[in-house]
Motif scaffolding. Structure first.
Motif, short mmCIF file in Angstrom:
data_model
loop_
_atom_site.label_atom_id
_atom_site.label_comp_id
_atom_site.label_asym_id
_atom_site.label_seq_id
_atom_site.Cartn_x
_atom_site.Cartn_y
_atom_site.Cartn_z
N LEU A 1 89.79 -30.24 -4.62
CA LEU A 1 91.05 -30.41 -3.91
C LEU A 1 90.91 -30.20 -2.40
O LEU A 1 91.63 -30.82 -1.63
CB LEU A 1 92.11 -29.49 -4.50
N ALA A 2 89.98 -29.38 -2.00
CA ALA A 2 89.73 -29.21 -0.55
C ALA A 2 89.21 -30.52 0.03
O ALA A 2 89.60 -30.92 1.14
CB ALA A 2 88.74 -28.08 -0.31
N ARG A 3 88.36 -31.20 -0.71
CA ARG A 3 87.84 -32.49 -0.24
C ARG A 3 88.96 -33.54 -0.20
O ARG A 3 89.03 -34.35 0.73
CB ARG A 3 86.69 -32.96 -1.12
N VAL A 4 89.83 -33.51 -1.20
CA VAL A 4 90.96 -34.44 -1.23
C VAL A 4 91.85 -34.22 0.00
O VAL A 4 92.23 -35.17 0.68
CB VAL A 4 91.78 -34.28 -2.53
N ALA A 5 92.15 -32.97 0.30
CA ALA A 5 92.99 -32.65 1.45
C ALA A 5 92.33 -33.08 2.75
O ALA A 5 93.01 -33.57 3.66
CB ALA A 5 93.31 -31.16 1.49
N ALA A 6 91.02 -32.94 2.85
CA ALA A 6 90.31 -33.34 4.06
C ALA A 6 90.41 -34.85 4.27
O ALA A 6 90.64 -35.32 5.39
CB ALA A 6 88.85 -32.90 3.99
N VAL A 7 90.25 -35.61 3.21
CA VAL A 7 90.37 -37.08 3.31
C VAL A 7 91.80 -37.46 3.67
O VAL A 7 92.03 -38.27 4.58
CB VAL A 7 89.93 -37.76 2.00
N ALA A 8 92.77 -36.88 2.99
CA ALA A 8 94.18 -37.21 3.25
C ALA A 8 94.60 -36.82 4.65
O ALA A 8 95.37 -37.53 5.30
CB ALA A 8 95.07 -36.52 2.22
#
Length: 96
Positions: free
Chosen positions: A42-49
């Motif tokens: 989820l940290a990676r998802v937030a970084a992309v978003a």
């Protein structure tokens, strides 16, 4: 600019944003609650978003797919033995 004081005002403000800005707001929210969740995806998802200017359409699509998978994974754990930390993971994943 007056502050937002309730859910209705918040939803109205979000609806007034384009999809890119909505993603950035969501990413900021997730970054502020990510400590409640142990799912590193989820940290990676937030970084992309949060950096959608630099993210390709395929990267955004993959981030969405990852967030949905994390939501399902967390949901299957959230009811077991009333573990509230697992419940938090589900809601963080939903936000992502």
């Amino acid at each position: 600019m007056p502050g937002i004081t309730n859910d209705t005002e918040f939803r109205k403000a979000l609806d007034g944003l384009d999809a890119k800005r909505q993603r950035q707001v969501a990413a900021c929210f997730v970054e502020n609650v990510i400590a409640l969740c142990s799912d590193e995806r989820l940290a990676r998802v937030a970084a992309v978003a949060g950096n959608s200017d630099a993210a390709s359409d395929s990267a955004l699509a993959e981030a969405l797919k990852t967030a949905r998978a994390a939501t399902i994974d967390c949901h299957t754990r959230c009811g077991s033995e009333g573990d509230w930390s697992e419940q938090a993971g589900y809601f963080v994943a939903r936000a992502a």
